[in-house]
Design a protein around this motif. Structure first.
Motif, mmCIF file in Angstrom:
data_model
loop_
_atom_site.group_PDB
_atom_site.id
_atom_site.type_symbol
_atom_site.label_atom_id
_atom_site.label_comp_id
_atom_site.label_asym_id
_atom_site.label_seq_id
_atom_site.Cartn_x
_atom_site.Cartn_y
_atom_site.Cartn_z
ATOM 1 N N GLN B 113 0.894 -1.245 0.131
ATOM 2 C CA GLN B 113 0.166 -0.040 0.000
ATOM 3 C C GLN B 113 0.875 1.592 0.080
ATOM 4 O O GLN B 113 0.647 2.087 -0.491
ATOM 5 N N ALA B 114 1.871 1.231 0.808
ATOM 6 C CA ALA B 114 2.838 2.355 0.810
ATOM 7 C C ALA B 114 3.537 2.491 -0.372
ATOM 8 O O ALA B 114 3.611 3.571 -0.980
ATOM 9 N N SER B 115 3.924 1.354 -1.267
ATOM 10 C CA SER B 115 4.712 1.610 -2.505
ATOM 11 C C SER B 115 3.582 1.972 -3.379
ATOM 12 O O SER B 115 4.083 2.994 -4.294
ATOM 13 N N PHE B 116 2.314 1.614 -3.451
ATOM 14 C CA PHE B 116 1.296 2.140 -4.246
ATOM 15 C C PHE B 116 1.166 3.664 -4.210
ATOM 16 O O PHE B 116 0.993 4.195 -5.117
ATOM 17 N N THR B 117 0.905 4.124 -2.715
ATOM 18 C CA THR B 117 0.664 5.452 -2.666
ATOM 19 C C THR B 117 1.923 6.382 -3.186
ATOM 20 O O THR B 117 1.541 7.411 -3.838
ATOM 21 N N PHE B 118 3.151 6.042 -3.061
ATOM 22 C CA PHE B 118 4.265 6.746 -3.572
ATOM 23 C C PHE B 118 4.057 6.586 -5.035
ATOM 24 O O PHE B 118 4.252 7.809 -5.804
ATOM 25 N N LEU B 119 3.620 5.468 -5.686
ATOM 26 C CA LEU B 119 3.591 5.415 -7.165
ATOM 27 C C LEU B 119 2.585 6.307 -7.503
ATOM 28 O O LEU B 119 2.718 7.044 -8.572
ATOM 29 N N ASN B 120 1.556 6.337 -7.008
ATOM 30 C CA ASN B 120 0.226 7.028 -7.534
ATOM 31 C C ASN B 120 0.574 8.509 -7.298
ATOM 32 O O ASN B 120 0.195 9.156 -8.068
ATOM 33 N N ASP B 121 1.339 9.036 -6.247
ATOM 34 C CA ASP B 121 1.661 10.211 -6.164
ATOM 35 C C ASP B 121 2.466 10.726 -7.243
ATOM 36 O O ASP B 121 2.414 11.844 -7.678
ATOM 37 N N LYS B 122 3.288 9.990 -7.807
ATOM 38 C CA LYS B 122 4.315 10.030 -8.804
ATOM 39 C C LYS B 122 3.340 10.541 -10.044
ATOM 40 O O LYS B 122 3.401 11.410 -10.881
ATOM 41 N N PHE B 123 2.341 9.713 -10.254
ATOM 42 C CA PHE B 123 1.490 9.576 -11.377
ATOM 43 C C PHE B 123 0.758 10.855 -11.553
ATOM 44 O O PHE B 123 0.346 11.777 -12.108
ATOM 45 N N LYS B 124 0.190 11.145 -10.050
ATOM 46 C CA LYS B 124 -0.560 12.515 -9.872
ATOM 47 C C LYS B 124 0.307 13.783 -10.522
ATOM 48 O O LYS B 124 -0.147 14.684 -10.757
ATOM 49 N N GLY B 125 1.492 13.761 -9.749
ATOM 50 C CA GLY B 125 2.591 14.707 -10.323
ATOM 51 C C GLY B 125 2.719 15.049 -11.890
ATOM 52 O O GLY B 125 2.639 16.142 -11.943
#
Lengths: 145, 133
Positions: B113-125
């Motif tokens: 979930q943590a890795s997913f959140t980081f990855l998702n934030d990258k996409f959002k950026g």
């Protein structure tokens, strides 16, 4: 996506555990099934579990393939317990042989109960594993949203 | 100028992949909790990390004969996959500790979930950059 494999792995374990539960119920149901000869008497049955290994020889490695972790568990077969049957002297029994003995199955009821609880717990654990994997997979689908 | 996804997403994509693989290995341990002679295994994060670093700067041997083979093929395919040290012996030689595996699986799921959140934030950026709002 290898998360899909988790479903297969947990599914194989659930299937194996239900086979085990099946043998337990068969043993329990037949725990008092008497017979007049040793050959005809019911014997306790137990499943034999073995690790399923990935058979695909995709890599040219001397060792197992990329998915060395294996792909779940399989039931190799059901074996009959060949421990001694209980012969009881019951001359009044309709199934008694000429010496007045009847043969009871070699089912250990206490052992079977413990086996049943173990099988049910393992089944539960694997069902949980599956639902956690499902949550992870659903999370992945929301990426970029 | 184009966006390089490899550079933009960084390690998180690979970390997510590692978590997925680890979930598979741990699920397999739990599935084989009642299999005689089964040896529990786990993926080692630091080994996976160092092998990923090595892979990015690797070189291969040249083949001058048909029966030459890569050096990589005599090494373990996945150096991070290790056998677990058993905490207590069991009669059927099985080294799976169901509670430990379950705990590791839960932890792995949280890490995922943590890795997913980081990855998702990258996409959002990236999306924010594209929109230019």
């Amino acid at each position: 996506m290898s998360l899909g494999n988790v479903f297969n792995i947990a599914g194989s374990a659930m299937s194996a555990q239900s086979t085990r539960l099946n043998t337990v119920s068969s043993n329990m149901a037949n725990a008092e099934t008497v017979s007049s000869s040793v050959d005809k008497t019911y014997r306790a049955r137990h499943p034999v579990f073995a690790t399923m290994l990935n058979q695909s020889g995709g890599s040219n490695s001397l060792f197992a393939g990329d998915d060395q972790a294996g792909v779940g568990v399989q039931v190799l077969g059901i074996v009959e317990d060949n421990s001694e049957l209980q012969a009881r002297y019951e001359p009044g029994h309709p199934a008694a042989d000429e010496n007045g003995y009847v043969y009871y199955p070699n089912v250990n009821v206490v052992e079977e109960m413990a086996d049943m609880i173990s099988a049910s717990r393992s089944f539960q654990t694997n069902a949980d594993i599956m639902s956690t994997a499902k949550g992870m997979l659903q999370k992945v689908l929301t990426i970029g949203q | 100028m184009s966006i390089s996804f490899d550079k933009a997403l960084g390690i998180h994509e690979k970390a997510l992949n590692f978590r997925t693989q680890r979930a598979e290995v741990l699920a397999n341990n739990i599935a084989n909790a009642d299999t005689p002679h089964y040896k529990a295994r786990d993926l080692d994060f630091s080994a996976a990390l160092s092998s990923a670093e090595k892979a990015s700067q690797s070189f291969s041997m040249s083949h001058t004969q048909s029966n030459h083979f890569d050096l990589a093929s005599v090494e373990l395919v996945n150096p991070a996959l290790r056998f677990r040290t058993p905490t207590h012996p069991s009669l059927d030689q099985n080294t799976v500790d169901a509670d430990l595996e379950q705990a590791q699986y839960a932890k792995n799921s949280v890490d995922f979930q943590a890795s997913f959140t980081f990855l998702n934030d990258k996409f959002k950026g990236l999306m924010n950059a594209l929109r230019g709002e």
